[in-house]
Design a protein around this motif. Structure first.
Motif, mmCIF file in Angstrom:
data_model
loop_
_atom_site.group_PDB
_atom_site.id
_atom_site.type_symbol
_atom_site.label_atom_id
_atom_site.label_comp_id
_atom_site.label_asym_id
_atom_site.label_seq_id
_atom_site.Cartn_x
_atom_site.Cartn_y
_atom_site.Cartn_z
ATOM 1 N N SER A 7 0.907 -1.266 0.076
ATOM 2 C CA SER A 7 -0.162 -0.153 0.140
ATOM 3 C C SER A 7 0.956 1.141 -0.026
ATOM 4 O O SER A 7 1.737 1.572 0.954
ATOM 5 C CB SER A 7 -0.829 -0.057 1.342
ATOM 6 O OG SER A 7 -1.644 1.245 1.325
ATOM 7 N N PRO A 8 0.983 1.966 -0.970
ATOM 8 C CA PRO A 8 1.860 3.030 -1.204
ATOM 9 C C PRO A 8 1.609 4.242 -0.065
ATOM 10 O O PRO A 8 0.483 4.302 0.678
ATOM 11 C CB PRO A 8 1.476 3.708 -2.654
ATOM 12 C CG PRO A 8 0.148 3.307 -2.950
ATOM 13 C CD PRO A 8 -0.063 1.826 -2.233
ATOM 14 N N ALA A 9 2.745 4.897 0.155
ATOM 15 C CA ALA A 9 2.503 5.860 1.274
ATOM 16 C C ALA A 9 1.608 7.092 0.938
ATOM 17 O O ALA A 9 1.640 7.597 -0.171
ATOM 18 C CB ALA A 9 4.102 6.703 1.233
ATOM 19 N N ASP A 10 0.671 7.379 1.981
ATOM 20 C CA ASP A 10 -0.339 8.580 1.696
ATOM 21 C C ASP A 10 0.343 9.850 1.309
ATOM 22 O O ASP A 10 -0.087 10.536 0.448
ATOM 23 C CB ASP A 10 -1.152 8.913 2.864
ATOM 24 C CG ASP A 10 -2.093 7.437 3.113
ATOM 25 O OD1 ASP A 10 -2.021 6.647 1.974
ATOM 26 O OD2 ASP A 10 -2.359 7.212 4.123
ATOM 27 N N GLU A 11 1.484 9.949 1.897
ATOM 28 C CA GLU A 11 2.192 11.518 1.555
ATOM 29 C C GLU A 11 3.060 11.488 0.307
ATOM 30 O O GLU A 11 4.038 12.464 0.235
ATOM 31 C CB GLU A 11 2.937 11.602 2.728
ATOM 32 C CG GLU A 11 4.385 10.986 3.138
ATOM 33 C CD GLU A 11 4.019 9.657 3.821
ATOM 34 O OE1 GLU A 11 4.836 9.020 4.331
ATOM 35 O OE2 GLU A 11 2.718 9.292 4.097
ATOM 36 N N GLY A 16 7.298 19.111 -1.013
ATOM 37 C CA GLY A 16 8.623 18.852 -0.676
ATOM 38 C C GLY A 16 9.153 17.397 -0.669
ATOM 39 O O GLY A 16 10.540 17.069 -0.499
ATOM 40 N N ASN A 17 8.307 16.557 -0.977
ATOM 41 C CA ASN A 17 8.807 15.003 -1.302
ATOM 42 C C ASN A 17 9.222 14.996 -2.539
ATOM 43 O O ASN A 17 10.373 14.306 -2.590
ATOM 44 C CB ASN A 17 7.351 14.040 -1.066
ATOM 45 C CG ASN A 17 7.984 12.689 -0.624
ATOM 46 O OD1 ASN A 17 9.151 12.538 -0.328
ATOM 47 N ND2 ASN A 17 7.158 11.817 -0.863
ATOM 48 N N MET A 18 8.747 15.313 -3.664
ATOM 49 C CA MET A 18 9.347 15.308 -4.877
ATOM 50 C C MET A 18 8.778 16.492 -5.675
ATOM 51 O O MET A 18 7.693 17.030 -5.683
ATOM 52 C CB MET A 18 8.877 13.898 -5.527
ATOM 53 C CG MET A 18 9.389 13.873 -7.165
ATOM 54 S SD MET A 18 11.178 14.087 -7.319
ATOM 55 C CE MET A 18 11.862 12.578 -6.162
ATOM 56 N N SER A 19 9.687 17.099 -6.553
ATOM 57 C CA SER A 19 9.232 18.117 -7.408
ATOM 58 C C SER A 19 9.028 17.638 -8.973
ATOM 59 O O SER A 19 9.752 16.509 -9.436
ATOM 60 C CB SER A 19 10.185 19.102 -7.387
ATOM 61 O OG SER A 19 10.363 19.878 -6.250
ATOM 62 N N TYR A 20 8.146 18.215 -9.604
ATOM 63 C CA TYR A 20 7.944 17.606 -11.136
ATOM 64 C C TYR A 20 8.168 18.991 -11.966
ATOM 65 O O TYR A 20 8.009 20.035 -11.704
ATOM 66 C CB TYR A 20 6.330 17.311 -11.030
ATOM 67 C CG TYR A 20 6.198 16.253 -10.046
ATOM 68 C CD1 TYR A 20 6.125 14.848 -10.472
ATOM 69 C CD2 TYR A 20 5.991 16.474 -8.814
ATOM 70 C CE1 TYR A 20 5.885 14.061 -9.645
ATOM 71 C CE2 TYR A 20 5.540 15.367 -7.931
ATOM 72 C CZ TYR A 20 5.887 14.144 -8.565
ATOM 73 O OH TYR A 20 5.506 12.893 -7.389
ATOM 74 N N ALA A 57 10.965 3.984 -4.079
ATOM 75 C CA ALA A 57 10.862 5.176 -5.097
ATOM 76 C C ALA A 57 9.468 5.714 -5.400
ATOM 77 O O ALA A 57 9.128 7.021 -5.415
ATOM 78 C CB ALA A 57 11.240 4.660 -6.599
ATOM 79 N N PHE A 58 8.461 4.869 -5.482
ATOM 80 C CA PHE A 58 6.862 5.168 -5.626
ATOM 81 C C PHE A 58 6.479 5.881 -4.355
ATOM 82 O O PHE A 58 5.789 7.075 -4.317
ATOM 83 C CB PHE A 58 6.378 4.009 -6.096
ATOM 84 C CG PHE A 58 4.684 4.219 -6.383
ATOM 85 C CD1 PHE A 58 4.529 5.142 -7.421
ATOM 86 C CD2 PHE A 58 3.705 3.867 -5.998
ATOM 87 C CE1 PHE A 58 3.280 5.522 -8.316
ATOM 88 C CE2 PHE A 58 2.335 4.225 -6.398
ATOM 89 C CZ PHE A 58 2.237 5.040 -7.319
ATOM 90 N N ASP A 59 7.078 5.527 -3.188
ATOM 91 C CA ASP A 59 6.458 6.129 -2.134
ATOM 92 C C ASP A 59 6.902 7.311 -1.873
ATOM 93 O O ASP A 59 6.386 8.044 -1.087
ATOM 94 C CB ASP A 59 6.979 5.117 -0.859
ATOM 95 C CG ASP A 59 6.075 3.924 -0.513
ATOM 96 O OD1 ASP A 59 5.085 3.903 -0.925
ATOM 97 O OD2 ASP A 59 6.625 3.052 0.102
#
Length: 334
Positions: A7-11, A16-20, A57-59
């Protein structure tokens, strides 16, 4: 052993986690760090470790996973690894993922398993989809320029692949400038705009800048995605004091020991000093340097552990360089 249900991380998309960054003239946003499966995801690598890295990575907001038909070893095994983990972990989240593959290098014996013919490209993609347990990929690349096959045959295969729905977008990797211009025009005229151009870019190898490719992609509204930001490990602390016996260079895998000359070691030591003054590792600074160019959409990073991937992700927070730092980097390169 059956892995626990994922189950992937909700956050995973929290600020601040990743920029796009926007991919050229398109609706696609890519994470600044994409995960490449060139190394460390083949048949000889533990599936449990591959699963751990892909989940991490996905989390952490990495939505783009970059593959090719012959990644491994052996050929095809990285796609098989990804496909197995997709089947057990990621299938419910397919619409959150951007998955790429490529064809152009040798894949199977005989005259139809290499280069840029329509037969090879279409057959290769069908094989890739089966290995990855996918109905389609988000982008399919021509992996290299074929000087013998008519360029129209190669490009029309890309157009027809997109029209078939087996790929949503077309991409080009490592083509020379003039052929690239022709390709962009050909694809645009057929309403199959090239989404991404993939090429090598790092502090030691700036050929994509000097050749005009990076500028051409920007003018054409095509995204640019950089691979080999660490120059096969040269831009890490691995070779600051020579060639370790357990290193990739010592094993002769892609990076050769005789390329690590005293001059290269001198340069990387100087770069490492600059990185330390920025409170970064050399590897982090190398990735930050690529991302400092806003024409770059994303950097493809490989990794062999979660810790390495975590360090890589930290690089996105430090992409600002002073003019003095950039000058020092240029002087260190020589």
């Amino acid at each position: 052993m059956i892995p626990p249900v994922y189950s992937p991380a909700d956050e995973r998309y929290s600020d601040g986690n990743m920029s796009y960054r926007r991919c050229g003239r398109s609706g696609i946003l890519l994470p600044e760090i994409s995960l490449g499966l060139w190394h460390n995801f083949g048949a000889g690598d533990p599936l449990s470790r591959s699963r751990e890295i892909l989940r991490y990575a996905f989390d952490h907001g990495i939505t783009h996973f970059d593959l090719a038909n012959n990644y491994g070893p052996p050929y095809g095994s990285a796609e098989q690894t990804f496909g197995e983990i997709f089947r057990t972990d990621f299938r419910p989240y397919r619409d959150e993922m951007f998955i790429s593959t490529k064809a152009g290098y040798d894949m199977w014996p005989g005259p139809y398993g290499n280069w840029g013919s329509r037969k090879y490209l279409m057959a290769s993609l069908d094989q890739s989809l089966r290995r990855m347990n996918l109905d389609y990929v988000d982008i399919f690349y021509i992996h290299r320029f074929d000087p013998e096959t008519p360029i129209e045959e190669t490009l029309q295969a890309l157009v027809d692949i997109v029209r078939s729905g087996k790929a949503l977008y077309a991409g080009i990797s490592r083509w020379p400038l003039e052929a690239t211009k022709l390709a962009f025009e050909y694809l645009d005229r057929r309403d199959t705009h090239c989404l991404l151009f993939q090429d090598r870019l790092n502090m030691l190898d700036r050929s994509s800048v000097y050749s005009g490719i990076l500028e051409e992609t920007q003018q054409a509204g095509v995204g640019f995605i950089a691979f080999s930001p660490l120059a096969q490990g040269l831009l890490t602390n691995r070779y600051l004091h020579g060639v370790p016996s357990d290193s990739r260079a010592a094993q002769g895998r892609f990076l050769k020991a005789d390329t690590i000359t005293p001059e290269i070691i001198r340069r990387t030591r100087e770069l490492n000093d600059i990185a330390e003054s920025r409170r970064q590792s050399l590897a982090q600074m190398a990735i930050s340097w690529v991302l400092a160019d806003k024409r770059v959409t994303s950097v493809i990073a490989g990794c062999s552990s979660i810790n390495q991937l975590a360090d890589t992700i930290c690089a996105i927070k430090h992409t600002d360089f002073t003019q003095e730092e950039l000058a020092l980097i240029d002087n260190a390169i020589g």
